[in-house]
Design a protein around this motif. Structure first.
Motif, PDB file in Angstrom:
ATOM      1  N   GLU A 168       0.941   8.501  16.900  1.00 17.55           N
ATOM      2  CA  GLU A 168      -0.471   8.454  16.514  1.00 17.55           C
ATOM      3  C   GLU A 168      -0.632   8.754  15.022  1.00 17.55           C
ATOM      4  O   GLU A 168      -1.410   8.098  14.330  1.00 17.55           O
ATOM      5  N   HIS A 169       0.105   9.730  14.524  1.00 13.61           N
ATOM      6  CA  HIS A 169       0.066  10.071  13.100  1.00 13.61           C
ATOM      7  C   HIS A 169       0.510   8.867  12.264  1.00 13.61           C
ATOM      8  O   HIS A 169      -0.138   8.511  11.279  1.00 13.61           O
ATOM      9  N   GLY A 170       1.609   8.231  12.674  1.00  9.77           N
ATOM     10  CA  GLY A 170       2.099   7.049  11.969  1.00  9.77           C
ATOM     11  C   GLY A 170       1.094   5.916  12.003  1.00  9.77           C
ATOM     12  O   GLY A 170       0.858   5.248  10.988  1.00  9.77           O
ATOM     13  N   ASP A 171       0.474   5.685  13.163  1.00  8.74           N
ATOM     14  CA  ASP A 171      -0.542   4.634  13.280  1.00  8.74           C
ATOM     15  C   ASP A 171      -1.728   4.915  12.361  1.00  8.74           C
ATOM     16  O   ASP A 171      -2.262   4.001  11.725  1.00  8.74           O
ATOM     17  N   ASP A 172      -2.151   6.180  12.304  1.00 10.16           N
ATOM     18  CA  ASP A 172      -3.267   6.552  11.426  1.00 10.16           C
ATOM     19  C   ASP A 172      -2.936   6.286   9.965  1.00 10.16           C
ATOM     20  O   ASP A 172      -3.787   5.812   9.196  1.00 10.16           O
ATOM     21  N   LEU A 173      -1.703   6.576   9.566  1.00 12.74           N
ATOM     22  CA  LEU A 173      -1.293   6.345   8.180  1.00 12.74           C
ATOM     23  C   LEU A 173      -1.286   4.858   7.843  1.00 12.74           C
ATOM     24  O   LEU A 173      -1.735   4.450   6.770  1.00 12.74           O
ATOM     25  N   VAL A 174      -0.789   4.044   8.761  1.00 12.06           N
ATOM     26  CA  VAL A 174      -0.748   2.598   8.524  1.00 12.06           C
ATOM     27  C   VAL A 174      -2.172   2.033   8.481  1.00 12.06           C
ATOM     28  O   VAL A 174      -2.483   1.178   7.646  1.00 12.06           O
ATOM     29  N   THR A 175      -3.042   2.530   9.345  1.00 10.38           N
ATOM     30  CA  THR A 175      -4.446   2.103   9.320  1.00 10.38           C
ATOM     31  C   THR A 175      -5.065   2.430   7.968  1.00 10.38           C
ATOM     32  O   THR A 175      -5.811   1.627   7.393  1.00 10.38           O
ATOM     33  N   ARG A 176      -4.761   3.605   7.450  1.00  8.91           N
ATOM     34  CA  ARG A 176      -5.255   4.019   6.133  1.00  8.91           C
ATOM     35  C   ARG A 176      -4.803   3.042   5.058  1.00  8.91           C
ATOM     36  O   ARG A 176      -5.580   2.641   4.193  1.00  8.91           O
ATOM     37  N   LEU A 177      -3.517   2.654   5.105  1.00  8.28           N
ATOM     38  CA  LEU A 177      -2.983   1.739   4.097  1.00  8.28           C
ATOM     39  C   LEU A 177      -3.573   0.341   4.222  1.00  8.28           C
ATOM     40  O   LEU A 177      -3.909  -0.284   3.214  1.00  8.28           O
ATOM     41  N   THR A 178      -3.691  -0.171   5.425  1.00  9.51           N
ATOM     42  CA  THR A 178      -4.208  -1.537   5.596  1.00  9.51           C
ATOM     43  C   THR A 178      -5.661  -1.626   5.137  1.00  9.51           C
ATOM     44  O   THR A 178      -6.095  -2.681   4.673  1.00  9.51           O
ATOM     45  N   ALA A 179      -6.401  -0.532   5.244  1.00 11.48           N
ATOM     46  CA  ALA A 179      -7.787  -0.527   4.772  1.00 11.48           C
ATOM     47  C   ALA A 179      -7.860  -0.658   3.249  1.00 11.48           C
ATOM     48  O   ALA A 179      -8.897  -1.056   2.711  1.00 11.48           O
ATOM     49  N   ARG A 180      -6.775  -0.355   2.559  1.00  8.86           N
ATOM     50  CA  ARG A 180      -6.736  -0.413   1.094  1.00  8.86           C
ATOM     51  C   ARG A 180      -6.196  -1.738   0.557  1.00  8.86           C
ATOM     52  O   ARG A 180      -6.111  -1.921  -0.662  1.00  8.86           O
ATOM     53  N   LEU A 181      -5.829  -2.672   1.445  1.00 10.30           N
ATOM     54  CA  LEU A 181      -5.274  -3.939   0.978  1.00 10.30           C
ATOM     55  C   LEU A 181      -6.325  -4.749   0.234  1.00 10.30           C
ATOM     56  O   LEU A 181      -7.513  -4.699   0.549  1.00 10.30           O
ATOM     57  N   ARG A 182      -5.855  -5.515  -0.750  1.00 13.62           N
ATOM     58  CA  ARG A 182      -6.725  -6.356  -1.563  1.00 13.62           C
ATOM     59  C   ARG A 182      -6.374  -7.826  -1.380  1.00 13.62           C
ATOM     60  O   ARG A 182      -5.198  -8.163  -1.227  1.00 13.62           O
ATOM     61  N   GLY A 183      -7.370  -8.673  -1.473  1.00 12.91           N
ATOM     62  CA  GLY A 183      -7.158 -10.122  -1.497  1.00 12.91           C
ATOM     63  C   GLY A 183      -6.180 -10.611  -0.447  1.00 12.91           C
ATOM     64  O   GLY A 183      -6.352 -10.375   0.741  1.00 12.91           O
ATOM     65  N   GLY A 184      -5.115 -11.264  -0.908  1.00 11.68           N
ATOM     66  CA  GLY A 184      -4.128 -11.842  -0.006  1.00 11.68           C
ATOM     67  C   GLY A 184      -2.934 -10.943   0.284  1.00 11.68           C
ATOM     68  O   GLY A 184      -1.905 -11.419   0.773  1.00 11.68           O
ATOM     69  N   GLU A 185      -3.059  -9.656  -0.004  1.00 13.13           N
ATOM     70  CA  GLU A 185      -1.937  -8.749   0.253  1.00 13.13           C
ATOM     71  C   GLU A 185      -1.680  -8.606   1.749  1.00 13.13           C
ATOM     72  O   GLU A 185      -2.601  -8.586   2.558  1.00 13.13           O
ATOM     73  N   VAL A 186      -0.397  -8.493   2.085  1.00 11.69           N
ATOM     74  CA  VAL A 186       0.042  -8.260   3.464  1.00 11.69           C
ATOM     75  C   VAL A 186       0.953  -7.037   3.442  1.00 11.69           C
ATOM     76  O   VAL A 186       1.771  -6.891   2.536  1.00 11.69           O
ATOM     77  N   LEU A 187       0.804  -6.177   4.437  1.00 15.55           N
ATOM     78  CA  LEU A 187       1.603  -4.963   4.509  1.00 15.55           C
ATOM     79  C   LEU A 187       2.405  -4.958   5.800  1.00 15.55           C
ATOM     80  O   LEU A 187       1.872  -5.244   6.872  1.00 15.55           O
ATOM     81  N   THR A 188       3.701  -4.668   5.691  1.00 10.26           N
ATOM     82  CA  THR A 188       4.499  -4.397   6.884  1.00 10.26           C
ATOM     83  C   THR A 188       4.940  -2.942   6.792  1.00 10.26           C
ATOM     84  O   THR A 188       5.151  -2.409   5.699  1.00 10.26           O
ATOM     85  N   ALA A 189       5.044  -2.304   7.938  1.00 13.06           N
ATOM     86  CA  ALA A 189       5.428  -0.892   7.954  1.00 13.06           C
ATOM     87  C   ALA A 189       6.350  -0.631   9.132  1.00 13.06           C
ATOM     88  O   ALA A 189       6.196  -1.216  10.206  1.00 13.06           O
ATOM     89  N   SER A 190       7.306   0.247   8.908  1.00 15.39           N
ATOM     90  CA  SER A 190       8.174   0.691  10.002  1.00 15.39           C
ATOM     91  C   SER A 190       8.315   2.199   9.917  1.00 15.39           C
ATOM     92  O   SER A 190       8.326   2.774   8.825  1.00 15.39           O
ATOM     93  N   TYR A 191       8.371   2.814  11.066  1.00 18.36           N
ATOM     94  CA  TYR A 191       8.462   4.270  11.164  1.00 18.36           C
ATOM     95  C   TYR A 191       9.793   4.634  11.786  1.00 18.36           C
ATOM     96  O   TYR A 191      10.234   4.004  12.747  1.00 18.36           O
ATOM     97  N   ARG A 192      10.429   5.639  11.227  1.00 18.00           N
ATOM     98  CA  ARG A 192      11.674   6.159  11.780  1.00 18.00           C
ATOM     99  C   ARG A 192      11.537   7.665  11.871  1.00 18.00           C
ATOM    100  O   ARG A 192      11.111   8.309  10.912  1.00 18.00           O
ATOM    101  N   GLY A 193      11.865   8.222  13.008  1.00 18.86           N
ATOM    102  CA  GLY A 193      11.753   9.659  13.156  1.00 18.86           C
ATOM    103  C   GLY A 193      12.801  10.210  14.106  1.00 18.86           C
ATOM    104  O   GLY A 193      13.390   9.478  14.900  1.00 18.86           O
ATOM    105  N   GLU A 194      13.013  11.506  13.996  1.00 16.36           N
ATOM    106  CA  GLU A 194      14.016  12.177  14.829  1.00 16.36           C
ATOM    107  C   GLU A 194      13.570  13.610  15.071  1.00 16.36           C
ATOM    108  O   GLU A 194      13.064  14.279  14.173  1.00 16.36           O
ATOM    109  N   VAL A 195      13.733  14.043  16.286  1.00 14.99           N
ATOM    110  CA  VAL A 195      13.600  15.448  16.631  1.00 14.99           C
ATOM    111  C   VAL A 195      14.835  15.781  17.449  1.00 14.99           C
ATOM    112  O   VAL A 195      15.088  15.173  18.484  1.00 14.99           O
ATOM    113  N   SER A 196      15.650  16.697  16.953  1.00 11.87           N
ATOM    114  CA  SER A 196      16.868  17.048  17.678  1.00 11.87           C
ATOM    115  C   SER A 196      17.140  18.542  17.542  1.00 11.87           C
ATOM    116  O   SER A 196      16.682  19.193  16.610  1.00 11.87           O
ATOM    117  N   GLN A 197      17.888  19.042  18.494  1.00 11.09           N
ATOM    118  CA  GLN A 197      18.280  20.441  18.481  1.00 11.09           C
ATOM    119  C   GLN A 197      19.776  20.525  18.237  1.00 11.09           C
ATOM    120  O   GLN A 197      20.519  19.615  18.602  1.00 11.09           O
TER     121      GLN A 197
END
Length: 91
Positions: free
Chosen positions: A6-35
């Motif tokens: 959800e945090h990652g989705d919110d960040l990408v939504t924030r970025l896509t709202a800032r796009l101008r004209g014909g700009e296209v944004l791709t995003a990928s998230y990588r994360g890890e939680v380990s003990q």
């Protein structure tokens, strides 16, 4: 840092709202939680948890492509401005 999808989705939504004209944004998230546990001579020396995440964004504007990877803190008040700066730099 505990970055959720959800945090990652919110960040990408924030970025896509800032796009101008014909700009296209791709995003990928990588994360890890380990003990982990470290041993010395069969005794537990250290136990801990590692939590990390990063977002890679690519900005496409016509034939121009630029990419950046940003480490996440798991806090929108920190991660949002970091990604805003990354987008500004990619332009």
């Amino acid at each position: 840092m505990t970055a959720s999808r959800e945090h990652g989705d919110d960040l990408v939504t924030r970025l896509t709202a800032r796009l101008r004209g014909g700009e296209v944004l791709t995003a990928s998230y990588r994360g890890e939680v380990s003990q982990f546990v470290r041993f010395t001579r069969a005794a537990v020396r250290q136990a801990g948890t590692v939590s990390q995440g990063e977002v890679t964004v690519e900005l496409v504007d016509g034939r121009r492509h630029a990419a950046a990877t940003v480490a996440l803190a798991g806090d929108a008040s920190i991660d949002g401005p970091r990604l805003d700066r990354a987008l500004d730099i990619l332009r």
